[in-house]
Design a protein around this motif. Sequence first.
Motif, PDB file in Angstrom:
ATOM      1  N   MET A 102       7.690  19.034 -44.353  1.00 18.05           N
ATOM      2  CA  MET A 102       8.176  17.669 -44.504  1.00 18.05           C
ATOM      3  C   MET A 102       7.018  16.701 -44.753  1.00 18.05           C
ATOM      4  SD  MET A 102      11.355  18.418 -44.081  1.00 18.05           S
ATOM      5  CE  MET A 102      12.175  16.824 -44.000  1.00 18.05           C
ATOM      6  N   ASP A 115       5.720  19.451 -38.843  1.00 19.78           N
ATOM      7  CA  ASP A 115       6.939  19.375 -39.654  1.00 19.78           C
ATOM      8  C   ASP A 115       8.169  19.184 -38.770  1.00 19.78           C
ATOM      9  OD1 ASP A 115       5.780  19.947 -42.338  1.00 19.78           O
ATOM     10  OD2 ASP A 115       5.273  21.859 -41.411  1.00 19.78           O
ATOM     11  N   THR A 120      10.616  15.980 -38.800  1.00 19.93           N
ATOM     12  CA  THR A 120      12.072  16.161 -38.901  1.00 19.93           C
ATOM     13  C   THR A 120      12.789  15.314 -37.852  1.00 19.93           C
ATOM     14  OG1 THR A 120      11.844  18.404 -39.780  1.00 19.93           O
ATOM     15  CG2 THR A 120      13.947  17.841 -38.762  1.00 19.93           C
ATOM     16  N   VAL A 153      11.275  10.055 -44.081  1.00 18.07           N
ATOM     17  CA  VAL A 153      10.847  11.449 -44.224  1.00 18.07           C
ATOM     18  C   VAL A 153      11.638  12.172 -45.307  1.00 18.07           C
ATOM     19  CG1 VAL A 153      10.614  13.666 -43.015  1.00 18.07           C
ATOM     20  CG2 VAL A 153      10.110  11.521 -41.823  1.00 18.07           C
ATOM     21  N   GLN A 154      10.904  12.948 -46.114  1.00 18.66           N
ATOM     22  CA  GLN A 154      11.506  13.775 -47.151  1.00 18.66           C
ATOM     23  C   GLN A 154      10.908  15.176 -47.082  1.00 18.66           C
ATOM     24  OE1 GLN A 154      11.269  12.085 -51.105  1.00 18.66           O
ATOM     25  NE2 GLN A 154      11.575   9.999 -50.359  1.00 18.66           N
ATOM     26  N   ALA A 155      11.579  16.122 -47.687  1.00 15.68           N
ATOM     27  CA  ALA A 155      11.038  17.472 -47.797  1.00 15.68           C
ATOM     28  C   ALA A 155       9.899  17.481 -48.818  1.00 15.68           C
ATOM     29  CB  ALA A 155      12.124  18.446 -48.231  1.00 15.68           C
ATOM     30  N   LEU A 168      14.033  24.891 -41.002  1.00 12.01           N
ATOM     31  CA  LEU A 168      13.276  23.750 -41.500  1.00 12.01           C
ATOM     32  C   LEU A 168      12.296  24.147 -42.592  1.00 12.01           C
ATOM     33  CD1 LEU A 168      12.463  21.868 -38.149  1.00 12.01           C
ATOM     34  CD2 LEU A 168      14.491  21.702 -39.625  1.00 12.01           C
TER      35      LEU A 168
END
Length: 391
Positions: free
Chosen positions: A245, A172, A176, A255-257, A242
């Motif tokens: 992701m 993740d 990020t 990239v998105q959550a 964070l």
Amino acid sequence: MNFFNQSLAKAASLPHIETGQEIDLKVDLILGHDGTWPKVLNAWKNTNYKLAAGNKVFLTLDHGFPALSIKDRIFHQELSQLAKEKNLKLYKHGEGVLHQVLAEEEALTPGMLIVGADGHVATAGAFGAIAFSLSPEQLIKPLETGYYTVTVPETVTITLENQPIPNVMARDIALTILGNFHKEIKGKAVALTGSYLEQASIDSKMTLCNLLPEGGALTAFVIPTTESTEEEASYTIDVSTLEPMVAVPPTPTNVQAVSELLGKKITVAIIGGCSAGRMEDMLLCASVLKDKKVHSDVTLIITPASSKVANKMDGMGITSVLRNSGAVVMPPGCGPCPGKHFGLLSPQDIAITTTIRNSPGRIGSEEAEIFLASPLTVALSALKGEISASE
């Protein structure tokens, strides 16, 4: 000079180097595998496979092993014969994916210079090694001379501070960085430092260095804690802030959550390979899947990164836990990631994976969708049949 430039200067036998300077580096190790070495051999045969004295070459059969075609089998035999003649170190009995086997079998040390015909040789940067990815054609000069000519790139230092929350993994953090800084790291060397890395496992460090070339980084490495040179932080990330992701098609930098994609139906889940097939990943997957069942609409494929990882899994009962959940545990290696065999996608498939690329056609059909995530996110999603970050 910073650690990176110091390492390059030493390999070039120069007292000082600067960004933009062209230098010749003495290479410590040359890497390859059956995915790219057919092209290497095709170019190398022009000099009858001339090999510089003292060159150390490390190879694996991992992309198409066991052979998925007659052509692949013939190449395996050709490479095996050449390895005998030239004293190349070839792992050809299912030992696993190149980058994991390398970490297990070789003493990787800070500042050593590595080149390889693969996009993810920077995985060795977890140990402080400086590793450059070359095309098959570019690899010929190091093979024949022992040297690699490089224009010294700019260094970007990313400081990772604090510790992540429980459902956030190194993967993740890497995603990020790709999502937020791919423009800043493109064409540069990425130096990683900070309090997070002082506590992170070697598995996590390998995951970080492995994925950053997908954002265009020329190499990535963890600055050794013993390094005394001053490193000015280019960017700082508080990893405690964070969340999980996901890289959304068609690129690893899109990239998105996970929270923005909750409920997205999936049909295939893939865990393993060079980015997330290590023991840390397998233990976590087993903890998620134990006494549970993979969703009836999902095929879950798990590929240990090496035979040593697989043996540990067997000894700890992890393999049985995974199989009992409905997962398919594959032989060690690259698995479906290169799109050769072991789980290709159809036009109707929507996959969430720990592989390294989600471009159209990467794992089969160009119409299939591929979402990149952490092993934890993939395991949780496999249980629910949709992208998820919780049980």
